[in-house]
Design an enzyme around this catalytic site. Sequence first.
Site, short mmCIF file in Angstrom:
data_model
loop_
_atom_site.label_atom_id
_atom_site.label_comp_id
_atom_site.label_asym_id
_atom_site.label_seq_id
_atom_site.Cartn_x
_atom_site.Cartn_y
_atom_site.Cartn_z
N GLU A 76 -10.50 73.98 -11.31
CA GLU A 76 -11.58 74.02 -12.30
C GLU A 76 -12.47 72.78 -12.24
OE1 GLU A 76 -12.46 76.47 -13.61
OE2 GLU A 76 -10.83 77.74 -14.33
N HIS A 95 -9.08 70.31 -20.33
CA HIS A 95 -9.17 71.77 -20.44
C HIS A 95 -7.76 72.34 -20.62
CE1 HIS A 95 -9.61 75.95 -19.69
NE2 HIS A 95 -9.02 75.90 -18.52
N HIS A 97 -5.37 75.90 -22.74
CA HIS A 97 -5.43 77.25 -23.30
C HIS A 97 -4.65 77.28 -24.62
CE1 HIS A 97 -5.61 78.85 -18.84
NE2 HIS A 97 -6.64 78.08 -19.14
ZN LIG Z 1 -8.07 77.51 -17.68
#
Ligand SMILES: [Zn+2]
Length: 296
Positions: A76, A95, A97
Amino acid sequence: MGNDERLRADIVEVGRRLHDRGFVASNDGNISVRIGDDRLVTTPTGVSKGFMTPDMMVTTDLSGRKLAGDREPSSELLMHLAVYEHRPEIRAVVHAHPPTATGFAVAGIALDRAVLAEVVCTLGSIPIADYGTPSTSELADAVRRHIRAHDGLLLANHGALTIADELYAAYYKMETVEHFARISLVARQLGRENLLSREEVDRLQGLRDRYGIAAPAPLCPPDGGADEDCQVLEAPSSPGRRLVDPAAPAPASPDVPPAAAGRRGPGGGGVPGDDEVRLTYRELTALIADAVTQLR
Ligand SMILES: [Zn+2]
């Protein structure tokens, strides 16, 4: 411990916290920190963020080209590069989740209501960046559209992104996003969400200087719509009041615009005039029987 060593150890520690709090599963998530003007250190692809060691980190330039490290950088990385490109003062990107915030991102519900004073003061609004296939430039482009005005984003059907001028501040913003999402969920389950008035929001954001909070961006004008350089925050204007129940009828004062009125479905926006209809069991049965007859 040198600066680089300290930095790698801090990334390991933040990864461990993300994993311990359940903000990532398996090899999810990524972290990067910018060093100087032209380099960044990022987590490698394909490892659990809960079990990293400092030697796993990868150094790249600001175009993502690997300069040092045995492993490959995070898949990413493009999303991180988009942040550094548009926010030169930003030194760290996290980043993850986190499940409740990601639930909002999946439901397409932004965290953009003025509900908690601390969130209004620090992050302001947390919008949703459009869905983009992970690891492609689509996702980086979606982030780019919001990142000038926001320090925290939901990523549609994916997760969340937070940024700051140093690593731990970016991590704490991730905690704030998830905490805010949990509280919003509970309030919506309880069926009621009082909002801070626009005037109270102005007052809170006026305190940012006093507490040394670098404001991400000002609020967009109430009738100005969305803009890439300002934040849209749902806060009804209601002079003289700090809290507003958007589901309650607007006071009869000419000073208060009718926008504060209107019913609100769970998780949905205000729908003026969408009043609840209650039917008796007999009426409901008759309606269903009628519909079945028409289907035949
Ligand atoms: Zn992700």
